[in-house]
Each structure stands twice: as C-alpha cells, then as structure tokens.
Enzyme design. Structure first.
Site, PDB file in Angstrom:
ATOM      1  N   GLU A  92       0.870  -1.176   0.000  1.00 19.32           N
ATOM      2  CA  GLU A  92       0.000   0.000   0.000  1.00 19.32           C
ATOM      3  C   GLU A  92       0.901   1.219   0.000  1.00 19.32           C
ATOM      4  OE1 GLU A  92      -0.805  -0.284   4.770  1.00 19.32           O
ATOM      5  OE2 GLU A  92      -2.149  -1.263   3.359  1.00 19.32           O
ATOM      6  N   TYR A 104       6.717   1.727  -8.200  1.00 15.93           N
ATOM      7  CA  TYR A 104       5.955   0.484  -8.178  1.00 15.93           C
ATOM      8  C   TYR A 104       5.309   0.210  -9.538  1.00 15.93           C
ATOM      9  CZ  TYR A 104       6.600   1.044  -3.148  1.00 15.93           C
ATOM     10  OH  TYR A 104       7.139   1.211  -1.905  1.00 15.93           O
TER      11      TYR A 104
END
Length: 137
Positions: A92, A104
């Site tokens: 997260e 990411y």
C-alpha cells in the site's frame, strides 16, 4: 543495520507520517515471517505468509533518493519473497507519494484497490492509500 538506524532513516524518509520507533522495528523483525533487506542508506521490510508477500516499507535516506536504491531494494524484496514461496506481492502506498507510485508502476505493480483516509498527515489531512499487487511467478 540496527533497528535504531532503521528508525532514524524511516523518520527522515517519511517526514509527513508517523515514524516507526526502533522498538517497533525490533519487534517486527523478531517474527519469523518478517525479513529485512538492508543497504548502506536504506532498507525494505517485508513478510511472506503462505504464498503472498507484503512489502511493509521501503525507506531511503532523503539525500540518496532518486539514485535507484529504492528499485534495488524492491528487486531484492521480490527475490527474497520468491525464495520464501511467495507467488504474489502486495503493498500500500499513499496516493500523494508520486515517486513511490512511479517506482511500483514501473516495476509492474498494478492498483487493485484503495483505503480512503488510511494515512494521517501532521496537519490532520487524511490521505488515501492505493493497494497494489504484482505476480511474482
């Protein structure tokens, strides 16, 4: 790298969040499920449960951010996760953390959900967390 050094790096790497204490990091690392990837000026902490890895954090000292160290730590996290049997990785990230989101995404993670108001900023602002996942096998 000691938990004290990790806590110091974490505190300066995430000045808008709640810092993790050395005791919290030490307690985390005492679990057989949790592992740390260490560099000279940064670290990653993750865990593997059954076939799923979770990246708990990547922290790089601010004066070394943008040098590719986050990518190195992320790749090492993924390698260790696969060694421990993970088929998937999840994480997260705060939606206002553009650098982390870019890292990411470039590394193949996809947004799969969100947690509204998950992160609190010192000024009281609530930031949504993006949930991201990647197949490791």
């Amino acid at each position: 790298m000691t938990p004290e050094i990790m806590a110091a790096i974490y505190a300066v790497a995430f000045p808008n969040g709640r810092a993790w204490s050395a005791a919290e990091i030490s307690d985390m690392l005492a679990s057989s499920l949790i592992f740390a990837i260490e560099g000279d000026v940064g670290f990653a902490i993750g865990r593997v449960i059954v076939d799923e890895a979770e990246l708990l954090t990547i922290a790089v000292a601010p004066e070394h951010q943008g040098e590719g160290l986050g990518l190195v730590l992320l790749n090492q996290f993924e390698t260790e996760s696969k060694t421990r049997g993970a088929c998937w990785a999840i994480l997260e990230v705060a939606q206002d953390n553009a650098a982390a989101l870019a890292l990411y995404t470039r590394s193949g993670y996809e947004i799969c959900g969100e947690r509204p108001g998950y992160y609190s900023r010192p000024n009281g602002e609530q930031i949504t967390a993006s949930l991201m996942k990647k197949a490791l096998r």
